[in-house]
Motif scaffolding. Sequence first.
Motif, PDB file in Angstrom:
ATOM      1  N   MET A  25      45.633  23.425   4.564  1.00  0.00           N
ATOM      2  CA  MET A  25      46.769  22.843   3.857  1.00  0.00           C
ATOM      3  C   MET A  25      46.298  22.155   2.569  1.00  0.00           C
ATOM      4  SD  MET A  25      49.720  20.114   5.105  1.00  0.00           S
ATOM      5  CE  MET A  25      49.198  20.331   6.767  1.00  0.00           C
ATOM      6  N   LEU A  26      45.189  21.445   2.651  1.00  0.00           N
ATOM      7  CA  LEU A  26      44.640  20.781   1.468  1.00  0.00           C
ATOM      8  C   LEU A  26      44.204  21.800   0.416  1.00  0.00           C
ATOM      9  CD1 LEU A  26      43.837  18.166   0.087  1.00  0.00           C
ATOM     10  CD2 LEU A  26      41.649  18.278   1.287  1.00  0.00           C
ATOM     11  N   ARG A  27      43.608  22.898   0.849  1.00  0.00           N
ATOM     12  CA  ARG A  27      43.196  23.946  -0.081  1.00  0.00           C
ATOM     13  C   ARG A  27      44.400  24.530  -0.796  1.00  0.00           C
ATOM     14  NH1 ARG A  27      42.812  29.186   1.261  1.00  0.00           N
ATOM     15  NH2 ARG A  27      42.319  28.742   3.417  1.00  0.00           N
ATOM     16  N   GLU A  28      45.489  24.794  -0.062  1.00  0.00           N
ATOM     17  CA  GLU A  28      46.700  25.327  -0.677  1.00  0.00           C
ATOM     18  C   GLU A  28      47.284  24.349  -1.697  1.00  0.00           C
ATOM     19  OE1 GLU A  28      49.563  26.556   2.251  1.00  0.00           O
ATOM     20  OE2 GLU A  28      48.059  27.718   3.350  1.00  0.00           O
ATOM     21  N   ARG A  29      47.295  23.066  -1.361  1.00  0.00           N
ATOM     22  CA  ARG A  29      47.803  22.055  -2.296  1.00  0.00           C
ATOM     23  C   ARG A  29      46.940  21.995  -3.551  1.00  0.00           C
ATOM     24  NH1 ARG A  29      49.501  16.697   1.145  1.00  0.00           N
ATOM     25  NH2 ARG A  29      51.282  17.626   2.222  1.00  0.00           N
ATOM     26  N   CYS A  30      45.632  22.061  -3.369  1.00  0.00           N
ATOM     27  CA  CYS A  30      44.726  22.022  -4.520  1.00  0.00           C
ATOM     28  C   CYS A  30      44.922  23.233  -5.419  1.00  0.00           C
ATOM     29  CB  CYS A  30      43.265  21.943  -4.061  1.00  0.00           C
ATOM     30  SG  CYS A  30      42.830  20.348  -3.357  1.00  0.00           S
ATOM     31  N   LEU A  31      45.115  24.398  -4.822  1.00  0.00           N
ATOM     32  CA  LEU A  31      45.352  25.609  -5.612  1.00  0.00           C
ATOM     33  C   LEU A  31      46.646  25.505  -6.405  1.00  0.00           C
ATOM     34  CD1 LEU A  31      44.197  28.406  -3.131  1.00  0.00           C
ATOM     35  CD2 LEU A  31      43.072  27.697  -5.243  1.00  0.00           C
ATOM     36  N   LYS A  32      47.702  24.979  -5.783  1.00  0.00           N
ATOM     37  CA  LYS A  32      48.969  24.799  -6.488  1.00  0.00           C
ATOM     38  C   LYS A  32      48.814  23.793  -7.627  1.00  0.00           C
ATOM     39  CE  LYS A  32      52.171  25.911  -2.760  1.00  0.00           C
ATOM     40  NZ  LYS A  32      53.210  25.381  -1.855  1.00  0.00           N
ATOM     41  N   TYR A  33      48.082  22.717  -7.370  1.00  0.00           N
ATOM     42  CA  TYR A  33      47.846  21.702  -8.404  1.00  0.00           C
ATOM     43  C   TYR A  33      47.071  22.295  -9.576  1.00  0.00           C
ATOM     44  CZ  TYR A  33      45.808  17.652 -10.706  1.00  0.00           C
ATOM     45  OH  TYR A  33      45.392  16.752 -11.642  1.00  0.00           O
ATOM     46  N   HIS A  34      46.041  23.052  -9.267  1.00  0.00           N
ATOM     47  CA  HIS A  34      45.220  23.664 -10.315  1.00  0.00           C
ATOM     48  C   HIS A  34      46.052  24.659 -11.134  1.00  0.00           C
ATOM     49  CE1 HIS A  34      41.604  24.899 -12.334  1.00  0.00           C
ATOM     50  NE2 HIS A  34      41.862  26.157 -12.050  1.00  0.00           N
ATOM     51  N   LYS A  35      46.862  25.441 -10.462  1.00  0.00           N
ATOM     52  CA  LYS A  35      47.718  26.400 -11.151  1.00  0.00           C
ATOM     53  C   LYS A  35      48.709  25.672 -12.060  1.00  0.00           C
ATOM     54  CE  LYS A  35      50.926  30.204 -10.273  1.00  0.00           C
ATOM     55  NZ  LYS A  35      51.623  30.978  -9.231  1.00  0.00           N
ATOM     56  N   GLY A  36      49.279  24.578 -11.572  1.00  0.00           N
ATOM     57  CA  GLY A  36      50.202  23.787 -12.386  1.00  0.00           C
ATOM     58  C   GLY A  36      49.526  23.183 -13.602  1.00  0.00           C
ATOM     59  N   CYS A  37      48.306  22.702 -13.433  1.00  0.00           N
ATOM     60  CA  CYS A  37      47.558  22.132 -14.556  1.00  0.00           C
ATOM     61  C   CYS A  37      47.272  23.187 -15.619  1.00  0.00           C
ATOM     62  CB  CYS A  37      46.240  21.522 -14.077  1.00  0.00           C
ATOM     63  SG  CYS A  37      46.437  19.978 -13.195  1.00  0.00           S
ATOM     64  N   ARG A  38      46.882  24.368 -15.183  1.00  0.00           N
ATOM     65  CA  ARG A  38      46.613  25.452 -16.137  1.00  0.00           C
ATOM     66  C   ARG A  38      47.869  25.810 -16.917  1.00  0.00           C
ATOM     67  NH1 ARG A  38      43.909  29.168 -12.204  1.00  0.00           N
ATOM     68  NH2 ARG A  38      45.942  30.102 -12.357  1.00  0.00           N
ATOM     69  N   LYS A  39      48.982  25.924 -16.198  1.00  0.00           N
ATOM     70  CA  LYS A  39      50.238  26.278 -16.860  1.00  0.00           C
ATOM     71  C   LYS A  39      50.656  25.185 -17.840  1.00  0.00           C
ATOM     72  CE  LYS A  39      54.638  28.342 -15.750  1.00  0.00           C
ATOM     73  NZ  LYS A  39      55.457  28.904 -14.701  1.00  0.00           N
ATOM     74  N   TYR A  40      50.469  23.938 -17.458  1.00  0.00           N
ATOM     75  CA  TYR A  40      50.824  22.809 -18.321  1.00  0.00           C
ATOM     76  C   TYR A  40      49.952  22.785 -19.572  1.00  0.00           C
ATOM     77  CZ  TYR A  40      52.013  18.026 -19.646  1.00  0.00           C
ATOM     78  OH  TYR A  40      52.430  16.915 -20.321  1.00  0.00           O
ATOM     79  N   THR A  41      48.649  23.007 -19.418  1.00  0.00           N
ATOM     80  CA  THR A  41      47.767  22.991 -20.585  1.00  0.00           C
ATOM     81  C   THR A  41      48.081  24.153 -21.528  1.00  0.00           C
ATOM     82  OG1 THR A  41      46.039  24.182 -19.369  1.00  0.00           O
ATOM     83  CG2 THR A  41      45.857  21.806 -19.462  1.00  0.00           C
ATOM     84  N   GLU A  42      48.431  25.315 -20.960  1.00  0.00           N
ATOM     85  CA  GLU A  42      48.827  26.437 -21.807  1.00  0.00           C
ATOM     86  C   GLU A  42      50.084  26.088 -22.595  1.00  0.00           C
ATOM     87  OE1 GLU A  42      49.279  29.760 -19.185  1.00  0.00           O
ATOM     88  OE2 GLU A  42      47.123  29.874 -18.752  1.00  0.00           O
ATOM     89  N   GLY A  43      51.045  25.453 -21.926  1.00  0.00           N
ATOM     90  CA  GLY A  43      52.281  25.049 -22.596  1.00  0.00           C
ATOM     91  C   GLY A  43      52.028  24.028 -23.690  1.00  0.00           C
ATOM     92  N   LEU A  44      51.119  23.083 -23.422  1.00  0.00           N
ATOM     93  CA  LEU A  44      50.783  22.097 -24.445  1.00  0.00           C
ATOM     94  C   LEU A  44      50.108  22.756 -25.646  1.00  0.00           C
ATOM     95  CD1 LEU A  44      49.501  19.087 -22.327  1.00  0.00           C
ATOM     96  CD2 LEU A  44      51.530  19.123 -23.776  1.00  0.00           C
ATOM     97  N   GLY A  45      49.244  23.717 -25.377  1.00  0.00           N
ATOM     98  CA  GLY A  45      48.582  24.429 -26.472  1.00  0.00           C
ATOM     99  C   GLY A  45      49.580  25.194 -27.324  1.00  0.00           C
ATOM    100  N   GLU A  46      50.542  25.846 -26.681  1.00  0.00           N
ATOM    101  CA  GLU A  46      51.571  26.576 -27.419  1.00  0.00           C
ATOM    102  C   GLU A  46      52.466  25.613 -28.195  1.00  0.00           C
ATOM    103  OE1 GLU A  46      53.607  28.979 -24.562  1.00  0.00           O
ATOM    104  OE2 GLU A  46      51.828  30.174 -24.110  1.00  0.00           O
ATOM    105  N   ALA A  47      52.793  24.470 -27.586  1.00  0.00           N
ATOM    106  CA  ALA A  47      53.621  23.478 -28.275  1.00  0.00           C
ATOM    107  C   ALA A  47      52.901  22.934 -29.503  1.00  0.00           C
ATOM    108  CB  ALA A  47      53.979  22.345 -27.322  1.00  0.00           C
TER     109      ALA A  47
END
Length: 104
Positions: A25-47
């Motif tokens: 369960m912790l691994r799944e949460r960490c993967l979701k968090y990491h995926k969200g961080c990547r998506k957020y940083t990509e969005g910030l870069g585009e912005a």
Amino acid sequence: MYFTRLDDSPMFRKQMQSLEEGADMLRERCLKYHKGCRKYTEGLGEAYDGDIAFASSLEAFGGGHNDPISVAFGGPVMTKFTIALREIGTYKEVLRSQVDIYAK
């Protein structure tokens, strides 16, 4: 632990299964968090890229302080606006780099 000697008992197996489920369960949460961080940083870069591109086009449109047409429709005020846009873009870039550092 409360039990000093569990060896390979049903209780030991149950505790191992519980620990494995918690780790999964912790691994799944960490993967979701990491995926969200990547998506957020990509969005910030585009912005950031969008803010800088818009500020540059606004500067090109507004001309300069010596251009009478630019002064007639508020070029000096638009220059202040482009400076603010560039500062906002800089803050987005700093935020992106910080998220990138802490997401790794």
